[in-house]
Design an enzyme around this catalytic site. Structure first.
Site, mmCIF file in Angstrom:
data_model
loop_
_atom_site.group_PDB
_atom_site.id
_atom_site.type_symbol
_atom_site.label_atom_id
_atom_site.label_comp_id
_atom_site.label_asym_id
_atom_site.label_seq_id
_atom_site.Cartn_x
_atom_site.Cartn_y
_atom_site.Cartn_z
ATOM 1 N N ASP A 17 3.542 3.485 -2.926
ATOM 2 C CA ASP A 17 3.988 2.524 -2.119
ATOM 3 C C ASP A 17 3.445 2.633 -0.797
ATOM 4 O O ASP A 17 4.881 3.108 -0.872
ATOM 5 C CB ASP A 17 3.931 1.378 -3.647
ATOM 6 N N ASP A 19 5.447 -0.652 1.971
ATOM 7 C CA ASP A 19 6.739 -1.313 2.354
ATOM 8 C C ASP A 19 7.885 -1.417 2.133
ATOM 9 O O ASP A 19 7.865 -1.854 0.523
ATOM 10 C CB ASP A 19 5.992 -2.546 2.602
#
Length: 228
Positions: A17, A19
């Site tokens: 991932d 952010d």
């Protein structure tokens, strides 16, 4: 997902991932939503509270049901693009070293954002961009659907059981688990429900991630959540 050893020499893959996992963008996201809320005369704190747990279309429907959602989205995208150009971003400690140590072609990014913004943020923070980025435009269903992580695995030519997902958010953890992958959580004070391992920081996870990628770990670490 089972705990059977993989065949010797099986290639491992790491799916990140972005952010909250590799880049600290919390303040940026909060400011974007506050500015957006001000344009529509809305309570910025309430808008941000809703935005944290819903996708943009759902946020608009809840906080601005009388507004044109397409116009709302265009305004949000304008603010996000401006933030990529002018905002201050910080990569989490250890992110650059970890990504640079991974074998090219054996890792990917899986993000709910858009690729051009990810590339802009990575350029600002000095992080390397992998060959494969699965963004919001690449899939019809976002996290917590398993589709984003399954798409990344398919593009890498990887089996889901050979993939390690690195996440910080419940929706992303659910996405990885539903895809049949090993999921480790980072950058949270407590473990997100379902993760196979939890690390307080990305830096603390780096050694184990590299061990997984190199094949030093014989099989997924399932069962009780552990901390490092």
């Amino acid at each position: 997902m089972n705990g059977e050893p993989r065949p010797s020499g099986a290639t491992r893959y790491v799916l990140f991932d972005v952010d909250g996992t590799l880049i600290d963008a919390v303040d940026n996201q909060r400011q974007v939503w506050r500015t957006w809320a001000a344009r529509y005369g809305l309570d910025p704190d309430e808008v941000y509270r809703v935005a944290l747990r819903t996708r943009p279309w759902e946020t608009f429907a809840q906080v601005a049901p009388d507004q044109d959602p397409q116009a709302c989205l265009a305004a949000l995208h304008e603010l996000e693009d401006e933030d990529v150009r002018t905002g201050v971003y910080t990569a989490f400690d250890g992110a650059a070293e970890l990504l640079q140590a991974l074998r090219p072609g054996a890792w990917a990014l899986v993000t709910s954002n858009y690729e051009h913004r990810v590339r802009g943020r990575f350029a600002r923070t000095g992080l390397p961009v992998p060959e494969i980025v699965v963004d919001a435009a690449a899939v019809a269903e976002g996290k917590p659907s398993p589709v984003p992580y399954l798409r990344a695995a398919a593009r890498l030519g990887a089996r889901p059981e050979d993939c390690l997902v690195i996440e910080d958010a419940p929706s992303g953890v659910t996405s990885g688990l539903r895809a049949g992958m090993t999921v480790w959580g980072v950058n949270t004070p407590t473990a997100v429900d379902g993760v196979h391992r939890h690390f307080g920081t990305l830096r603390e996870a780096a050694g184990a991630v590299l061990a997984f990628a190199s094949g030093a770990l014989p099989h997924p670490l399932e069962g009780a959540v552990t901390g490092e």
